[in-house]
Each structure stands twice: as structure tokens, then as C-alpha cells.
Design an enzyme around this catalytic site. Structure first.
Site, PDB file in Angstrom:
ATOM      1  CG  ASP A   1     -13.035  10.020  -1.515  1.00 51.73           C
ATOM      2  OD1 ASP A   1     -12.960   9.178  -0.602  1.00 51.73           O
ATOM      3  OD2 ASP A   1     -12.472   9.871  -2.624  1.00 51.73           O
TER       4      ASP A   1
ATOM      5  CG  ASP B   1      -5.025   5.422  -0.879  1.00 47.31           C
ATOM      6  OD1 ASP B   1      -5.711   5.878  -1.805  1.00 47.31           O
ATOM      7  OD2 ASP B   1      -5.490   4.726   0.035  1.00 47.31           O
TER       8      ASP B   1
ATOM      9  CD1 TRP C   1     -15.835  -0.939  -6.760  1.00 43.92           C
ATOM     10  CD2 TRP C   1     -17.859  -0.449  -7.571  1.00 43.92           C
ATOM     11  NE1 TRP C   1     -16.649  -2.003  -6.514  1.00 43.92           N
ATOM     12  CE2 TRP C   1     -17.900  -1.732  -7.002  1.00 43.92           C
ATOM     13  CE3 TRP C   1     -19.024   0.059  -8.149  1.00 43.92           C
ATOM     14  CZ2 TRP C   1     -19.056  -2.509  -6.993  1.00 43.92           C
ATOM     15  CZ3 TRP C   1     -20.171  -0.721  -8.142  1.00 43.92           C
ATOM     16  CH2 TRP C   1     -20.183  -1.983  -7.569  1.00 43.92           C
ATOM     17  CG  ASP C   2     -11.891   2.913  -2.179  1.00 41.88           C
ATOM     18  OD1 ASP C   2     -11.032   2.051  -2.452  1.00 41.88           O
ATOM     19  OD2 ASP C   2     -11.635   3.922  -1.491  1.00 41.88           O
ATOM     20  CG  MET C   3     -12.538  -4.061  -2.552  1.00 40.60           C
ATOM     21  SD  MET C   3     -11.159  -4.779  -1.689  1.00 40.60           S
ATOM     22  CE  MET C   3     -10.000  -5.091  -2.990  1.00 40.60           C
ATOM     23  CG  ASN C   4     -10.502   1.457   1.254  1.00 45.80           C
ATOM     24  OD1 ASN C   4      -9.432   1.668   0.709  1.00 45.80           O
ATOM     25  ND2 ASN C   4     -11.504   2.309   1.184  1.00 45.80           N
TER      26      ASN C   4
ATOM     27  NE  ARG D   1      -9.858   3.299   5.721  1.00 51.28           N
ATOM     28  CZ  ARG D   1     -10.446   4.155   4.909  1.00 51.28           C
ATOM     29  NH1 ARG D   1     -11.375   3.756   4.073  1.00 51.28           N
ATOM     30  NH2 ARG D   1     -10.114   5.418   4.921  1.00 51.28           N
TER      31      ARG D   1
ATOM     32  CD1 TRP E   1      -2.645   1.661   0.498  1.00 49.92           C
ATOM     33  CD2 TRP E   1      -1.820   2.046   2.542  1.00 49.92           C
ATOM     34  NE1 TRP E   1      -3.260   2.784   1.000  1.00 49.92           N
ATOM     35  CE2 TRP E   1      -2.779   3.046   2.258  1.00 49.92           C
ATOM     36  CE3 TRP E   1      -1.161   2.079   3.768  1.00 49.92           C
ATOM     37  CZ2 TRP E   1      -3.090   4.067   3.147  1.00 49.92           C
ATOM     38  CZ3 TRP E   1      -1.479   3.096   4.663  1.00 49.92           C
ATOM     39  CH2 TRP E   1      -2.440   4.078   4.345  1.00 49.92           C
TER      40      TRP E   1
HETATM   41  C1  GLA Z   1      -9.234   4.696   0.121  1.00 48.14           C
HETATM   42  C2  GLA Z   1      -9.030   5.418  -1.187  1.00 48.14           C
HETATM   43  C3  GLA Z   1      -8.840   6.878  -0.934  1.00 48.14           C
HETATM   44  C4  GLA Z   1     -10.060   7.423  -0.230  1.00 48.14           C
HETATM   45  C5  GLA Z   1     -10.316   6.653   1.041  1.00 48.14           C
HETATM   46  C6  GLA Z   1     -11.634   7.024   1.665  1.00 48.14           C
HETATM   47  O1  GLA Z   1      -8.110   4.714   0.907  1.00 48.14           O
HETATM   48  O2  GLA Z   1      -7.949   4.873  -1.871  1.00 48.14           O
HETATM   49  O3  GLA Z   1      -8.609   7.575  -2.133  1.00 48.14           O
HETATM   50  O4  GLA Z   1     -11.167   7.322  -1.089  1.00 48.14           O
HETATM   51  O5  GLA Z   1     -10.349   5.243   0.801  1.00 48.14           O
HETATM   52  O6  GLA Z   1     -11.881   6.319   2.809  1.00 48.14           O
END
Ligand code: GLA
Length: 723
Positions: free
Chosen positions: A360, A542, A471-474, A437, A193
């Protein structure tokens, strides 16, 4: 004819103007990998002449020493002592297979893959080879597509249970290449990351080597790709063989070097934590792999992958179109915003010439931190008194497009969704949850969960009348178990998750054909051709620090074109590294991606806003060249204190060259930078200085990059052919 078959010697010759890929059936039975590389008219040599070492050491089946033959679909257990592409557990518990040729077909075009993303190929040709193991009834279809205009062979494999008993697939890779000698370097893209896709090169040695992911995503840590470099291969010269995969889940990319110096390179779904039951009559489709041969070094390889991606993989209204310049509020406000703050930022962005405002994380549920509300896609009226629609109307009223962040695959333990459906996440009943997270992953293998996700996403998009979605995936997947599968099928979950994700992405993206989708996974944690098929761009990392981005984007460019790489100008000191870089450097680096901003513009002095306005005009004017020109890497940040790259228009009438220094070093001569891809017969004018240079001169002698003062300085030159 791109695919020729000669029945008298059982040879299949796949070819275009530059490459040949030749398969031969030995004894009319086993598909042997005879040749792959620069186009040849034919291969007369007989692989059998080279395959035996000392006879008594060889295992033979039907008199053939499979352990020393380069094969197209090797399997362990009937004479080959290396690991193969397939492991199929049969009714008696054994898993040896003897896959022999049954028939073949040559098709015009390229069939789509059931449930999986795949490259198009209307003007391509496809060879399908059918093999069978008589004992178990296992049937295998090997597909190979050759393109007229891209030096890539697309491969996939389908396994069919043609027998009478259930089978369990324990390994089903997508491609295998047995190279006859292993005097190569192996290059992979690995990282973490904030440090995705760093370039690693090392010599091949006996045994196993490669990259993999067991995280349920292609991952920040490794990219589904590897390249074998022949001795002497470098950026612009030498032979490179690369394999990559169109898949977003856990994968394996491995090379095994044996005692005869043969290198078996394989790529496909990660066999660890994988199995799949096949009842009689059922089939299993592997993802698609891309095999690229380049006689023009790594730059040559990258251009073939870039063409494959932009001509045949990315789809939809934005695949070849201009992309809006965006501002994203994440690094400007994090969770701490209200409508007034957002509108202030948006109107400042509008004045600076930005096209799209992206809201966001933090607009839904009661999400003031990252510890709640994922799954509850309900507008937070404390922050947005008139909901998404109210904000969206005002943003549109300013003359901006409106974009929205969503993380649809996740669920927070503190959410109404979790309270209503605690079993909808991936979990092992009775065990404590593993959080990352503060969140859990929705079980996309389950239909009711997929339906919820599709409905929730579409409702939010409609409510917000959105023009763009991030479209995020954390988090990655661990503690594998689904309440929707019985105990014998739990190892299907990883792949079923990805199939479920693809089904959702197909449904949502086809419902909103005019929305621009950008994929993201904590930055670049799922940067792969699979996601690219649904979404034409992805947030690269990020890490928005321009100096670090030089490395990340340089590595990413090995496979992916500029038009896929989300890149933003952010604040200084940078939020990930504390580094201070000049505004122009941040912009020049972001210009080698889909350009945007991620900082509080309202806090900038008027001179900087003025500079931003000028930069935006420049990006808009040069966007076709920046996004869709031929990309050439010139100086590697992994090898020294400079990064340089350039884009050249298809007709070679203009080019843009970017050079970035690391920390300043005193007492250095100006750099002489040889360029690439220009027309040697043309003269080019540097738009800023008016100086004229020959294309031949710029490529053979070079362009002088002026001396700079200070750390992390960038120079950018726009060259236009003189009529
Ligand atoms: C991830 C994304 C970031 C932001 C955060 C929000 O880390 O990569 O760009 O959108 O989530 O929680």
C-alpha cells in the site's frame, strides 16, 4: 420483438418477458411517458384524458398542456413550469426549448458511448428518438435500451447543436421519469467517510428531494441512485422503481413532487458548476442511466442491478473469475515498513494460504507520512533497497502474486512534480490553495497531465511486474479552475476531469489486461458503475470494523454485487472504532465481498493463524457461490440487532447463509430466519450438522439460528441440496 412501434397511434413499446416501458407521441410531436412497470400487452388509455386540471390554469403550446403531461424529455420554458432535463442558453440569452419529434430508429444491440463507460448489450435492442427545436436548431437524441434478461432500461441523451450559433449547455441530465402519482417512499444511500451507503427511507412530499454530490466524485456522502417504493413495498414484495447512473463525478438525483401529485424523478450530471459550450455541429453525450422496475421488492431490484453489473458492465479477465485472497499491508504497517518487514508479512501470509501481497501507500518518493511525494512515483530505496522490482521478485519467489497501491490523480505540494509543474493541479491562480490530506488534485482535463499519469502508472506497474493495482483517490475537488481552459469554459472542468480520468483508465486497463484492478477513494468515495466498468472491484470503505461493515455492505448490496465489494479481515481492537469482534465474525462479514486481510499476521498467535488457514480453505472452496451466487438480504442492520444475508448458486443446489448479531442481549430466544431463493422441491443438508430441511420449509418456516454467547457473534451455514 423487444421494441414494437405502432405508427397508427405513435406508440413505442419496449418490453421483455417481465417489463413494459411505453412512450407515446402526442399530436405526433411530444414523447409522453405513458407507462413503465409490469409487462402489459398494451395501454389503451389516453394520457390526454387525465392531463387537464381546470382549463384556465393550464399553459398550452400547440394546444397541449405540457405542465400536466408526463414527459420523456421535459424542458422548462415552453409550457412546462417544472424543471426539465435540459437547459440550453441560446445566442439571444434565452433558454426555452420546444423539442418535437423528428424521427426514430430501432437498433439491434446497444451502441457504446463516446468517451464514457456504458453497459454492453449485444442481445439488447435500442430505440433512438430524435427531437428538434426548430427555433434554435437544438437537436436531441434520446436512447433507450431494453435487455432480454435484465429488467433494466438503459437511457442516455445526446444534444447536438444543429443551428448556426454557439450554444451553452447549462444542464443535461441522463434520464427523467414523470410518475403519475407520488404516493411513494424515497430510498437513497447516503453517508460519510467510514460510513458509506447507509440506507435512508422517507415519504415523498411536495417539492424537491433527493441526493447529490458537488465534490467532483460520486462521493462517500451520496450514491448516484434513488428508489421509489410503492406503498407496502419491502425487501421481498411490492413495487420498486429505481434510477441509477453510470458516472463517477458530481451528480444530481432528484424527485420533484408537484401540486398534482406527479413525481418527476431525474438523474444525471450535477448542473451546479456545470456548463458546456457547443459550437455549431458539436454534440454532448450524457452518461448512461439505468431504470430498474421490480415487482419483487428491494431484493428483486438489487438482483436486477447485480445482473446488469456482472453481465453487462464489468469487463476483463476477472469479471467472472476467481479473485485472489489478498493481504494488504496498510493497517499492518501504515507508512512504517522496510523490505524485511514486508517479506516477513508476506511469508506468513503465504503459509496461511493467501494468494496476493499488496504493498500500500508509502513506497515512493520520501513518503513517511501523508504530506509528500504524490506524483513522484519513484521507488524509495531507503525502504526498498532494490526498488519495486527487487521486492516484487522476492514476493513472486515466495509463490505469491504482487500488488501495488497508486494514487495517480493526486499531487503533493512537497513533490518534484509540483516543483516542476505547479500549474498542473486544479487551482485558482493567485488564491491560496485549499488542501485536503495535504494534497492537491491533478488537472486531468489537460492532455499533458493525462500523458504524464499514464506514463508514470505504466512505468511503476512494469517496474513492479504487478498482478494487481489498488487505484486510490483520497480527496475531492474544490476551488475549480484550470489553466488549460479560458474564462468562459471553467465550468466544463468538473466533467472534463471525469472524461480525462476515463481516458486514462481505458488506456491503463487495456495495456494490462491480465492485471486485477481495485478502485478506491478513501474507501468507498467513488463506488459507482462508472468505476466498475474499468475495475471489477472497489474497496468498500476505510472502515474495516466488522459490525460497521455489516451496514456498509448491506447498503452497498442494494446496487452492487458481492464480487465488487472489497472486504478485509482486520485487527482488533479495530483501528477505526476500537471495537473487538471475533475473528470468525470478521471473516464471515468479509466473505460477503472480495476477501482479504489487512493486519499484521506476524503478531497473531499460532491458533489464530491456524483458524485463518482453515478460513482461507473455506473461502477458496466456496468462492464461486460467495462471489457469483444470487444474493438475498434477510435481516437489516438498520432495523434491529441482527444482519443476515445469503447467496444461492444459480442452479439452487447450494447456499450459504450468514447471520451476525450486534451487541449481545440476554434472555433472547434463538432466531428463526426464513430463507430465500431456494428450490422448494429440493431438500437441503446443513453441511456442518448433517441436518436435512426442505427448501419449502426453509423459506416458509425458517432456519433456526443457534443461540450465541458474547458480542458480535456470527453463524454461517452451508446448505447443499440432497441428491
Ligand atoms: C486511503 C485508502 C486506504 C489506504 C490509504 C493509504 O485512505 O482508502 O485503504 O490505501 O489511503 O494512504
Amino acid at each position: 420483438m423487444p421494441i414494437l412501434y405502432s405508427p397508427e397511434n405513435h406508440v413505442f413499446h419496449l418490453q421483455n418477458a417481465n417489463i413494459s416501458y411505453i412512450i407515446r407521441l402526442v399530436a405526433g410531436k411530444y414523447p409522453i411517458h405513458q407507462y413503465w412497470g409490469r409487462r402489459v400487452r398494451a395501454i389503451h388509455a389516453d394520457a390526454m384524458e387525465r392531463c387537464c386540471t381546470q382549463e384556465e390554469e393550464n399553459f398550452t403550446l400547440h394546444g397541449l398542456p405540457l405542465d400536466t403531461l408526463p414527459q420523456e424529455c421535459p424542458v422548462y420554458g415552453c409550457g412546462d413550469l417544472r424543471q426539465g432535463m435540459l437547459e440550453v442558453r441560446q445566442a439571444d440569452g434565452s433558454s426555452a426549448l420546444d423539442l418535437c419529434y423528428v424521427s426514430h430508429e430501432i437498433l439491434k444491440g446497444k451502441p457504446a458511448l463516446k468517451g464514457l463507460p456504458s453497459a454492453r448489450g449485444d442481445d439488447a435492442e435500442t430505440l433512438v428518438l430524435r427531437l428538434q427545436d426548430e427555433h434554435s436548431g437544438v437537436e436531441v437524441e434520446l436512447s433507450y435500451t431494453v435487455y432480454p434478461d435484465v429488467d433494466v432500461i438503459a437511457r442516455n441523451l445526446r444534444v447536438i447543436n444543429g443551428g448556426q450559433f454557439p450554444l451553452v449547455l447549462e444542464k443535461a441530465l441522463s434520464a427523467c421519469v414523470d410518475f403519475e402519482n407520488a404516493h411513494e417512499q424515497l430510498m437513497t444511500l447516503s453517508g460519510a467517510w467510514l460510513r458509506e451507503r447507509q440506507i435512508y427511507t422517507r415519504p415523498l412530499t411536495p417539492g424537491n428531494q433527493g441526493v447529490e454530490s458537488v465534490r467532483g466524485a460520486s462521493s462517500h456522502q451520496a450514491c448516484p441512485f434513488m428508489a421509489l417504493l410503492k406503498p407496502g413495498a419491502a425487501e421481498d414484495s411490492g413495487e420498486v422503481y429505481a434510477l441509477s447512473l453510470c458516472y463517477s463525478g458530481s451528480f444530481l438525483a432528484n424527485v420533484f413532487v408537484d401540486s398534482n401529485d406527479m413525481a418527476r424523478a431525474q438523474i444525471g450530471i450535477q448542473p451546479f458548476q456545470f456548463s458546456w459550450e457547443l459550437k455549431p455541429g458539436e454534440d454532448f453525450q450524457t452518461p448512461e442511466a439505468y431504470l430498474c422496475y421490480s415487482p419483487n421488492g428491494l431484493n428483486g431490484m438489487s438482483r436486477e442491478f447485480h445482473h446488469l453489473c456482472s453481465r453487462y458492465i464489468t469487463r476483463g479477465a476477472f469479471a467472472h473469475a476467481a479473485r485472489p485472497l489478498l493481504i494488504n499491508n496498510w493497517e499492518a504497517t501504515y507508512f512504517n515498513f522496510n523490505e524485511e518487514k514486508l517479506l516477513e508479512l508476506a511469508s506468513c501470509a503465504k503459509n496461511a494460504g493467501i494468494d496476493l501481497f499488496v504493498l500500500d501507500d508509502g513506497w515512493f518518493g520520501h513518503r513517511d507520512l501523508d504530506n509528500c511525494s504524490l506524483g513522484d512515483w519513484v521507488d524509495d530505496r531507503r525502504k526498498l533497497p532494490e526498488g519495486l522490482r527487487g521486492l516484487s521478485d522476492r514476493i513472486h519467489g515466495l509463490g505469491l502474486k504482487f500488488g501495488l497501491w497508486l494514487e495517480p490523480e493526486m499531487i503533493s505540494p512537497d513533490s518534484d512534480l509540483y516543483r516542476a509543474h505547479p500549474d498542473w493541479c486544479i487551482h485558482i491562480p493567485g488564491r491560496m490553495q485549499v488542501e485536503s490530506r495535504n494534497q492537491l488534485v491533478l488537472d486531468l482535463s489537460r492532455k499533458e497531465v493525462r500523458e504524464y499519469v499514464i506514463d508514470a502508472v505504466c512505468a511503476a506497474m512494469e517496474r513492479g511486474n504487478v498482478d494487481y493495482v489498488k487505484w486510490d483517490m483520497n480527496r475531492n475537488i474544490n476551488m475549480l479552475h484550470s489553466d488549460g481552459l479560458d474564462s468562459a469554459h471553467q465550468k466544463e472542468l468538473n466533467h472534463r476531469y471525469i472524461l480525462g480520468l476515463y481516458e486514462i483508465l481505458e488506456a491503463v486497463t487495456s495495456r494490462f489486461p491480465n492485471v486485477l484492478f481495485e478502485s478506491c477513494a478513501g474507501g468507498g468515495g467513488r463506488f459507482d458503475f462508472g468505476m466498475m466498468y474499468y475495475m471489477p472491484q472497489a474497496w468498500c470503505s476505510d472502515d474495516s470494523d466488522a459490525f460497521m461493515r455489516c451496514r456498509i455492505q448491506y447498503g452497498t448490496s442494494m446496487l452492487f454485487p458481492v464480487s465488487t465489494m472489497g472486504a478485509h479481515v482486520s485487527a482488533v481492537p479495530n483501528h477505526q472504532t476500537g471495537r473487538i469482534t471475533p475473528l470468525f465474525t470478521r471473516a464471515a462479514v468479509a466473505m460477503s465481498g472480495t476477501y482479504g486481510y489487512e493486519l499484521d499476521l506476524t503478531k497473531l498467535p499460532e491458533e489464530e493463524l491456524e483458524e485463518i488457514r482453515r478460513l482461507n480453505e473455506k473461502v477458496k472452496a466456496l468462492q464461486p457461490l460467495l462471489l457469483y451466487g444470487e444474493f438475498y438480504r434477510l435481516r437489516s442492520p438498520f432495523e434491529g440487532n441482527e444482519t443476515a444475508f445469503m447467496s444461492v448458486s444459480e442452479d439452487q443446489s447450494e447456499a450459504i447463509v450468514t447471520h451476525v448479531y450486534g451487541p449481545a442481549q440476554p434472555n433472547m430466544l434463538p432466531v428463526l430466519l426464513p430463507l430465500r431463493g431456494l428450490d422448494p422441491e429440493k431438500d437441503y443438508r446443513d453441511v456442518e450438522s448433517g441436518r436435512i430441511y426442505g427448501g419449502d420449509e426453509l423459506m416458509s418456516h425458517g432456519l433456526t439460528i443457534p443461540r450465541t454467547w458474547g458480542d458480535y457473534m456470527a453463524t454461517q451455514l452451508h446448505l447443499v441440496a440432497v441428491k
